[in-house]
Design a protein around this motif. Structure first.
Motif, PDB file in Angstrom:
ATOM      1  N   VAL A 177      12.114   5.333  -3.200  1.00  0.00           N
ATOM      2  CA  VAL A 177      11.225   4.854  -3.549  1.00  0.00           C
ATOM      3  C   VAL A 177       9.972   5.708  -4.323  1.00  0.00           C
ATOM      4  O   VAL A 177       9.539   6.804  -4.326  1.00  0.00           O
ATOM      5  CB  VAL A 177       9.279   4.786  -2.003  1.00  0.00           C
ATOM      6  N   PRO A 178      10.509   5.279  -5.991  1.00  0.00           N
ATOM      7  CA  PRO A 178       9.599   5.988  -6.478  1.00  0.00           C
ATOM      8  C   PRO A 178       7.683   6.442  -6.893  1.00  0.00           C
ATOM      9  O   PRO A 178       8.039   5.309  -6.092  1.00  0.00           O
ATOM     10  CB  PRO A 178      10.010   5.026  -8.302  1.00  0.00           C
ATOM     11  N   ARG A 186       4.864  13.849  -7.324  1.00  0.00           N
ATOM     12  CA  ARG A 186       4.368  13.310  -9.034  1.00  0.00           C
ATOM     13  C   ARG A 186       3.932  13.379  -9.792  1.00  0.00           C
ATOM     14  O   ARG A 186       3.771  11.938  -9.219  1.00  0.00           O
ATOM     15  CB  ARG A 186       6.461  13.175  -9.191  1.00  0.00           C
ATOM     16  N   ASN A 187       3.517  13.599 -10.566  1.00  0.00           N
ATOM     17  CA  ASN A 187       2.662  12.960 -11.771  1.00  0.00           C
ATOM     18  C   ASN A 187       1.244  12.359 -11.132  1.00  0.00           C
ATOM     19  O   ASN A 187       1.329  11.321 -11.764  1.00  0.00           O
ATOM     20  CB  ASN A 187       3.508  12.175 -12.896  1.00  0.00           C
ATOM     21  N   GLY A 188       1.191  13.295  -9.632  1.00  0.00           N
ATOM     22  CA  GLY A 188      -0.247  12.191  -9.313  1.00  0.00           C
ATOM     23  C   GLY A 188      -0.194  11.241  -8.051  1.00  0.00           C
ATOM     24  O   GLY A 188      -0.963  10.441  -8.085  1.00  0.00           O
ATOM     25  N   LEU A 189       1.357  10.596  -8.065  1.00  0.00           N
ATOM     26  CA  LEU A 189       1.502   9.462  -7.123  1.00  0.00           C
ATOM     27  C   LEU A 189       2.739   9.797  -6.026  1.00  0.00           C
ATOM     28  O   LEU A 189       3.479  11.210  -6.366  1.00  0.00           O
ATOM     29  CB  LEU A 189       2.381   8.476  -8.755  1.00  0.00           C
ATOM     30  N   TYR A 190       2.556   9.077  -5.385  1.00  0.00           N
ATOM     31  CA  TYR A 190       3.462   9.852  -4.811  1.00  0.00           C
ATOM     32  C   TYR A 190       4.316   8.576  -4.049  1.00  0.00           C
ATOM     33  O   TYR A 190       4.651   7.747  -4.297  1.00  0.00           O
ATOM     34  CB  TYR A 190       2.675   9.739  -3.035  1.00  0.00           C
ATOM     35  N   GLY A 191       6.065   9.383  -3.590  1.00  0.00           N
ATOM     36  CA  GLY A 191       7.101   8.580  -3.553  1.00  0.00           C
ATOM     37  C   GLY A 191       7.843   9.030  -1.853  1.00  0.00           C
ATOM     38  O   GLY A 191       7.017   9.331  -1.566  1.00  0.00           O
ATOM     39  N   GLY A 210      11.036   0.552   0.454  1.00  0.00           N
ATOM     40  CA  GLY A 210      10.374   0.710  -0.548  1.00  0.00           C
ATOM     41  C   GLY A 210       9.678  -0.686  -0.964  1.00  0.00           C
ATOM     42  O   GLY A 210       8.642  -1.364  -1.583  1.00  0.00           O
ATOM     43  N   LYS A 211      10.107  -2.360  -0.110  1.00  0.00           N
ATOM     44  CA  LYS A 211       9.278  -3.391  -0.390  1.00  0.00           C
ATOM     45  C   LYS A 211       8.274  -3.746  -0.098  1.00  0.00           C
ATOM     46  O   LYS A 211       7.941  -2.662   1.736  1.00  0.00           O
ATOM     47  CB  LYS A 211      10.604  -4.098   0.029  1.00  0.00           C
ATOM     48  N   GLU A 212       7.399  -3.671  -0.390  1.00  0.00           N
ATOM     49  CA  GLU A 212       5.846  -3.682  -0.347  1.00  0.00           C
ATOM     50  C   GLU A 212       6.124  -4.954   0.870  1.00  0.00           C
ATOM     51  O   GLU A 212       5.751  -6.187   0.369  1.00  0.00           O
ATOM     52  CB  GLU A 212       4.818  -4.076  -1.135  1.00  0.00           C
ATOM     53  N   VAL A 213       5.869  -5.383   2.247  1.00  0.00           N
ATOM     54  CA  VAL A 213       5.574  -5.677   2.952  1.00  0.00           C
ATOM     55  C   VAL A 213       4.398  -7.088   3.695  1.00  0.00           C
ATOM     56  O   VAL A 213       4.408  -8.020   4.293  1.00  0.00           O
ATOM     57  CB  VAL A 213       6.634  -5.753   4.851  1.00  0.00           C
TER      58      VAL A 213
END
Length: 337
Positions: free
Chosen positions: A176-177, A161-166, A206-209
């Motif tokens: 994950v937004p 959505r709007n050029g970005l992935y979730g 969605g946490k950046e490990v």
């Protein structure tokens, strides 16, 4: 597959063999798409197959399907909405695409992207603009790559959505937004993500490990993933700790406790602690399979064991990994096991 690629490269496959291969592939794919591996469910059509091909070709003067698809129950009753594509089933869900606009006049406004379950219910839907559609095709290049990338893995599927992935979960909840420029499917609880020109890993929540700090990053294998920083490669573990410093020109994934690495233009092998157990001395080096690895020296391939001992001398034009006690090799004239 490797044998066919080798033969095709040498133009030794006849037209008949090519046709037979295509027939086999079409039959296999058609069964996967039509049945989805689900009992008590089938596929129905409201129109015959029109011109097929890559979706992006439609906007460049090519054709698009006039095919309309839906799910049926055992007696042929329709149990879903009508779509222009229903992808293969994974984890009880499928990607479904509907073109919005006038296909005949090629006046396409957008694409409706949905995830459906085996009951035909849409668990998540959103609209994809033409601009977003083109951006996705630029990233994945062809239809099958898009379908594969957007399918469910480990109860997670990407949305754009709007050029970005979730990501959404199996119930269609956005977990994950959309905030990443690129993503990969989940594997072993982690997914590669790309933001601000760097790669990292997130977990299912969605946490950046592993923070987005690397120029390139491989998938995990045996608990380690190869990462690139400032043009050099090393390895991190699943908690983001750099276990082997970025010092190599190139690396491969760990298999059988060893990974091939390149230093000063030559390949050797390290263990999971970073110790060089086989010196960098080969022009090319492949992963270990069944205790042996194919290596290249003086433009010819042979095999070594995990201690670096020569088992089969370098004598082949090409060589592949062992499987069930056999390995495919080739010389200038033929390929054989």
């Amino acid at each position: 597959k490797l044998l066919l690629e080798w033969l095709l490269a040498r133009k030794k496959v006849t037209f008949i063999c090519g046709v037979l291969l295509v027939v086999i592939l079409v039959f296999t794919l058609s069964r996967s798409f039509m049945t989805g591996g689900q009992s008590g469910m089938g596929m129905g059509f409201t129109k015959g197959v029109g011109q097929t091909g890559e979706w992006k070709d439609f906007f460049n003067g090519g054709g698009l399907w006039e095919l309309e698809m839906y799910l049926t129950n055992k007696v042929g009753g329709r149990i879903s909405n009508v779509y222009h594509l229903i992808g293969p089933w994974r984890e009880g869900k499928a990607l479904a695409l509907k073109v919005e606009g006038d296909i005949v006049k090629k006046e396409i406004s957008s694409f409706k992207v949905s995830y459906i379950n085996t009951s035909g219910k849409e668990i998540y839907s959103y609209s994809l603009s033409r601009g977003d559609f083109f951006e996705i095709m630029e990233q994945y290049h062809n239809n099958s790559a898009v379908i594969n990338a957007f399918s469910f893995r480990e109860n997670r599927a990407p949305v754009f959505r709007n050029g970005l992935y979730g990501f959404i979960d199996e119930k269609g909840k956005e977990v994950v937004p959309p905030r990443y420029e690129r993503v990969s499917p989940f594997k072993d609880g982690l997914a590669k993500v790309h933001r601000d020109n760097n790669w990292g890993y997130i977990d299912a929540r969605g946490k950046e490990v592993i923070a987005c700090q690397y120029e390139s990053i491989f998938e995990f294998s045996e608990g380690l993933a190869a990462v690139e920083r400032e043009g050099l490669w090393g390895y991190v573990d699943t908690k983001g700790k750099e276990r082997i410093a970025c010092q190599y020109e190139s690396t491969r994934m760990f298999e059988g406790g060893l990974a091939a690495v390149r230093r000063d233009g030559l390949w050797g092998y390290i263990n999971s602690k970073g110790k060089e157990v086989i010196a960098c001395q080969y022009e090319e080096a492949s992963p270990f399979h069944e205790g042996l690895a194919a290596v290249k020296r003086d433009d010819l391939w042979g095999y070594i064991d995990a201690k670096g001992k020569k088992v089969i001398s370098c004598q082949y034009k090409n060589a592949w990994g062992f499987s069930e006690g056999l390995a495919l090799v080739s010389d200038d004239e033929q390929a054989y096991y």
